[in-house]
Design a protein around this motif. Structure first.
Motif, PDB file in Angstrom:
ATOM      1  N   GLU A  35       0.598   5.601  -0.472  1.00 50.40           N
ATOM      2  CA  GLU A  35      -0.380   6.692  -0.406  1.00 50.40           C
ATOM      3  C   GLU A  35       0.188   7.934  -1.074  1.00 50.40           C
ATOM      4  O   GLU A  35       1.393   8.165  -1.064  1.00 50.40           O
ATOM      5  CB  GLU A  35      -0.775   6.996   1.040  1.00 50.40           C
ATOM      6  N   ILE A  86       0.864  -1.186   0.000  1.00 52.38           N
ATOM      7  CA  ILE A  86       0.000   0.000   0.000  1.00 52.38           C
ATOM      8  C   ILE A  86       0.899   1.234   0.000  1.00 52.38           C
ATOM      9  O   ILE A  86       1.767   1.385   0.860  1.00 52.38           O
ATOM     10  CB  ILE A  86      -0.936   0.030   1.215  1.00 52.38           C
ATOM     11  N   ASP A 104      -5.072   5.915  -0.763  1.00 50.13           N
ATOM     12  CA  ASP A 104      -4.182   4.754  -0.785  1.00 50.13           C
ATOM     13  C   ASP A 104      -4.259   4.034  -2.122  1.00 50.13           C
ATOM     14  O   ASP A 104      -5.319   4.011  -2.769  1.00 50.13           O
ATOM     15  CB  ASP A 104      -4.555   3.756   0.319  1.00 50.13           C
ATOM     16  N   LYS A 125       3.414   2.983   2.687  1.00 48.30           N
ATOM     17  CA  LYS A 125       2.560   2.872   3.874  1.00 48.30           C
ATOM     18  C   LYS A 125       2.630   1.478   4.508  1.00 48.30           C
ATOM     19  O   LYS A 125       2.726   1.345   5.722  1.00 48.30           O
ATOM     20  CB  LYS A 125       1.114   3.195   3.497  1.00 48.30           C
TER      21      LYS A 125
END
Length: 294
Positions: free
Chosen positions: A159, A157, A178, A235
């Motif tokens: 962002e 992930i 995200d 992330k």
């Protein structure tokens, strides 16, 4: 040539049910795909022949559930909350389409593999496409005293800020969101511990790509032109080590091996199946996971 033979001289082969299902204590859904095989001699199509009217029953030691067909997915699906899959337990899958009945059994591996160590570092990304690439290396210890089969999967992930719609003001502006992507781990990666009991396995090195930082303009609440940057950040990297049952491993290993069938020096490969009276695989796995938040 086939066209030179009368039809009654060709072998008569009936279509079979092909079933594919993998169960795990960690899965959110139980998904069963049922199709019909296409005999070599006869009409065929490149599209799978989905069987929609079968009775699909999954049974444990004391309970069972019938799994309905979901048109929008082309598969038989129930949420995991309707049937609890437990580690170390045996399960049986029965499929009946009114003309053919097939079944298979598997045992969910009792133990999870645990990540022993991991290293994340960064390297420069390809020019003009990304600023930074995270390189991830990890290892795990084999579960001792038993035969094990493993594969690795996961997702990342990142962002960043985009120009987007802001419901509170009804206008546009910077919106932080995200992006979730599958890890670029070799989808055919499969290992086992035969003659290697208790060793440390190293997963293939994989990479997480961070998008390039870019500037964009928008009109702020006062009507003036403003500037913002996407400011991308890592992330999370989420990795799963799947402790597979033998059925899962042998089926996917045979799919991998069949890619060599065009080689005249390699023996033809038969696709493994544990579906009695049919084709496909009913397998299981147990997941050990790690969430890395750089």
């Amino acid at each position: 040539m086939v066209n030179d033979l009368d039809e009654d001289q060709l072998p008569h082969i009936e279509s079979k049910l092909a079933v594919e299902c993998y169960i795990s204590p960690q899965s959110e859904q139980i998904i069963v795909r049922v199709t019909a095989s296409q005999p070599l001699f006869g009409p065929s199509t490149f599209e799978p022949v989905t069987i929609k009217n079968a009775a699909v029953t999954l049974s444990g030691e004391t309970t069972s559930v019938q799994i309905p067909f979901i048109d929008s997915t082309g598969a038989y699906i129930i949420p995991a909350s309707k049937f609890k899959v437990e580690a170390g337990k045996k399960y049986t899958l029965l499929v009946d389409d009114g003309k053919r009945v097939v079944k298979a059994s598997c045992v969910v591996p009792a133990k999870k593999a645990v990540v022993k160590s991991y290293v994340i570092d960064t390297i420069p990304g390809p020019r003009f496409s990304t600023d930074t690439v995270a390189r991830v290396r990890l290892s795990w210890d084999d579960i001792k005293g038993e035969t094990n089969y493993y594969t690795v999967r996961g997702f990342s992930i990142t962002e960043q800020t985009y120009p987007g719609y802001i419901p509170e003001t009804g206008g546009s502006g910077p919106v932080r969101s995200d992006n979730k992507s599958r890890l670029d781990i070799d989808s055919e990666y499969l290992v086992n511990d035969i003659n290697l009991d208790g060793i440390t396995f190293n997963a293939p090195i994989f990479y997480v790509y961070l998008p390039r930082n870019f500037m964009f303009q928008y009109v702020d609440d006062s009507g003036k032109l403003a500037t913002a940057y996407s400011d991308p950040k890592f992330k999370e990297v989420y990795v799963e080590i799947l402790n597979l049952d033998e059925n899962y491993y042998k089926f996917h290993r045979s799919l991998k091996d069949i890619q060599n069938n065009d080689n005249p020096f390699v023996e033809p490969t038969l696709i493994y199946t544990n579906i009695e009276g049919g084709l496909g695989c009913f397998g299981a796995y147990n997941v050990g996971s790690l969430s890395i938040k750089p």
